[in-house]
Design a protein around this motif. Structure first.
Motif, PDB file in Angstrom:
ATOM      1  N   TYR A 282       0.819  -1.207   0.000  1.00 12.01           N
ATOM      2  CA  TYR A 282       0.000   0.000   0.000  1.00 12.01           C
ATOM      3  C   TYR A 282       0.856   1.262   0.000  1.00 12.01           C
ATOM      4  O   TYR A 282       0.423   2.310  -0.410  1.00 12.01           O
ATOM      5  N   SER A 284       3.969   3.822  -0.928  1.00 13.85           N
ATOM      6  CA  SER A 284       4.438   4.253  -2.225  1.00 13.85           C
ATOM      7  C   SER A 284       5.883   4.731  -2.119  1.00 13.85           C
ATOM      8  O   SER A 284       6.184   5.566  -1.276  1.00 13.85           O
TER       9      SER A 284
ATOM     10  N   LEU B 252      -9.980   1.697   1.270  1.00 17.46           N
ATOM     11  CA  LEU B 252      -8.857   1.091   0.561  1.00 17.46           C
ATOM     12  C   LEU B 252      -9.318   0.545  -0.790  1.00 17.46           C
ATOM     13  O   LEU B 252      -8.606   0.632  -1.802  1.00 17.46           O
ATOM     14  N   TYR B 255      -9.533   3.364  -3.139  1.00 19.29           N
ATOM     15  CA  TYR B 255      -8.207   3.730  -3.642  1.00 19.29           C
ATOM     16  C   TYR B 255      -7.818   2.830  -4.809  1.00 19.29           C
ATOM     17  O   TYR B 255      -7.296   3.291  -5.815  1.00 19.29           O
ATOM     18  N   ILE B 283      -0.645   4.892   3.081  1.00 15.23           N
ATOM     19  CA  ILE B 283      -0.982   4.994   1.669  1.00 15.23           C
ATOM     20  C   ILE B 283      -0.828   6.430   1.196  1.00 15.23           C
ATOM     21  O   ILE B 283      -0.712   7.351   2.002  1.00 15.23           O
TER      22      ILE B 283
END
Lengths: 336, 336
Positions: A282, A284, B252, B255, B283
């Motif tokens: 999840y 980045s 989530l 997303y 995230i």
DNA sequence: CTGAAAGCGCTAACAG
DNA sequence: CTGTTAGCGCTTTCAG
């Protein structure tokens, strides 16, 4: 409150307690007529057998203890799910023990198997040494280990080849062109730390790279530990361009430090972890990591331990090695 | 294996079992001399009292059951940590029950308190209705609830004001300039879903906005459910620019869908969740969400339940409302 | 097919 | 201060 006992039921159904027990456990034939009568009495009185009495009499609690280092870490939670998945159908309950990363705690929890609160104990990546574990097994306590090889006929275990996995990671990093690769280890006394370090060193050796001790720091397997360790590493000014963290939690700490210092991942710093923690895909960029079949590991080990509990089968295959796979994601793939 | 019983110890120490029991439990005075002798015998035989026998005799198991919907969700794991934090010092063990989001499972686990495997049960955001819960309490089973208000003198509970929290979220979204705001609810029968929906509607009303039923979809409180629900929403072509998901897991899913469809968060789609799941701040962009003091909630509730178990204190304050806080992060903060 | 009775290992009166 | 003893509620021979 359920206050009625088997005696009350027997009285009401006008049979002996033995008969009630028989229908309760279908342990031997009971005539359909009496059976119906007993069942009726049970229902009418809303009777539930007392598990403690049953346990005492039968010397079984039908519960398995599971010791993990930290229940918040998804790696452990998934293993627990696997254990659960086999325990439930066998009618075993699971007593979760959160050792909070402390060895004393782990040891304390072992009293649960000693005092018969649980029938057996599964230890996930324990801090206890093999010797301590073997000692327990030889005293006759049923234990099983997830995440470590242990060479003893009474201890079922399931594990992955840490050295190999770690070797693969570092090879990947070398292929990506990194010259100096740092290593974030966990507590020094953890077998996992040691084995992962071994794989790291092996890779360097194979590639003819020098081993630079300053490139190693201990991050205690947790996020803040990883953060701190990475900052210490940076402070040494060695100019490394990649970090291999012995688990994802520590890698998360590296991410945090990089964000603060505006170090870009992966162009300025490649990062690889181990565990395939839920968060790893999840964040980045997505974290490259080593995946293990956690669910399966838990499920299989539980099966073996339950086997052992019921049949005292020690002859069967007891040690399982499963493959881990390197997942190369954005954090370690250098842009061309 | 530990096969020795209190009788063996008594024999070896040349005292009665009562005396051994006394030193074991420090229940009444024992002369220093005999005490030493007993202790010595205990050590020599490596004796550990059998917990089952003790439990049967004392009608206590010193373990608390905790039912959660999914052990993998960090929201629950943190509550468990809180429970554990008070249980341990009181010498209670914790039996974790993973209901796998299924109400039947929850109900099944209640047999653990009926059959005396556990002394009391803590249910975290249960699917069971208040009525069912009250029924259990009135049968005399000690239960406590985390995450829901329940108006019964025997049921300690701790909860946050869902309506208010949800109201706050939607107000925030409205302030950010969103006209059409979608709502992802959980299972229809969950109280949480209902209350969060209520707050959503209240905000619209307060702001004089129309309530558009098509803007509501059920995402079952999990990631894939959220993903699917969001896609259904999109397919309706209503042109909404913000989504309020009744929990982070569903957010989530949103997303994920946005990533696939190249919808940028927050510029094209603002997203807000609830729970402050661990992942929400890893995230990108960070997920705006509603935080609850999970650890404290678990800890406090466990304390109350244990109180009740030991002193039958029902008179004390039993219901606690704690504040939740809206955390505005990148996912809902429109760039100017 | 059913019942009587002997414990499982421990605690807690009660008596001394 | 210490010992004797009666169960906690259930399962399981052993007879019948």
């Amino acid at each position: 409150m359920n206050d009625s006992t088997i005696i009350d039921v027997a009285r009401r159904a006008k049979v002996s307690v033995a008969t009630v027990s028989r229908v309760l456990n279908s342990s031997s034939a009971v005539s359909p007529k009496t059976k119906t009568r007993v069942l009726k009495a049970i229902k009418e009185m809303n009777y539930t057998p007392n598990a403690m009495a049953k346990n005492l009499r039968s010397s079984k609690t039908m519960t398995l203890g599971v010791v993990v280092s930290d229940i918040l870490v998804s790696y452990y939670a998934e293993i627990i799910k696997g254990i659960e998945n086999t325990a439930i159908p066998f009618h075993y309950n699971i007593l979760i023990c959160d050792a909070q990363n402390r060895k004393e705690k782990e040891l304390e929890y072992m009293s649960l198997v000693k005092n018969r609160t649980v029938d057996g104990m599964i230890l996930v990546a324990p801090l206890l040494t093999n010797q301590e574990l073997i000692h327990l097994a030889e005293e006759g306590y049923p234990i099983g280990i997830v995440g470590r090889f242990i060479d003893h006929p009474n201890i079922p275990c399931i594990y992955t080849d840490n050295v190999k996995a770690s070797h693969e990671v570092v090879n990947h990093l070398i292929e990506e062109g990194h010259e100096k690769i740092a290593f974030l280890s966990g507590y020094a006394d953890a077998v996992d730390s040691y084995e992962r370090l071994e794989g790291y060193m092996k890779s360097l050796r194979d590639a003819g790279r020098p081993f630079i001790p300053e490139l190693i720091e201990n991050g205690n397997f947790n996020e803040t530990g990883g953060y701190d360790a990475f900052r210490r590493l940076l402070a040494k000014n060695i100019g490394f361009t990649a970090v291999f963290a012995a688990n994802d939690e520590m890698a998360l700490g590296v991410y945090k430090a990089c964000e603060e210092l505006s170090i870009e991942i992966p162009s300025q710093m490649a990062v690889v972890g181990v565990d395939n923690n839920r968060i790893s895909k999840y964040i980045s960029p997505k974290l490259s990591t080593v995946d293990q079949p956690k669910f399966t590991m838990g499920a299989l080990l539980a099966e073996k331990l339950i086997d052992q509990l019921n049949d005292n089968v020690y002859t069967d295959k007891m040690r399982f090695k499963v493959d881990s796979t390197l997942l190369i994601r954005g954090s370690s793939h250098r842009k061309k």
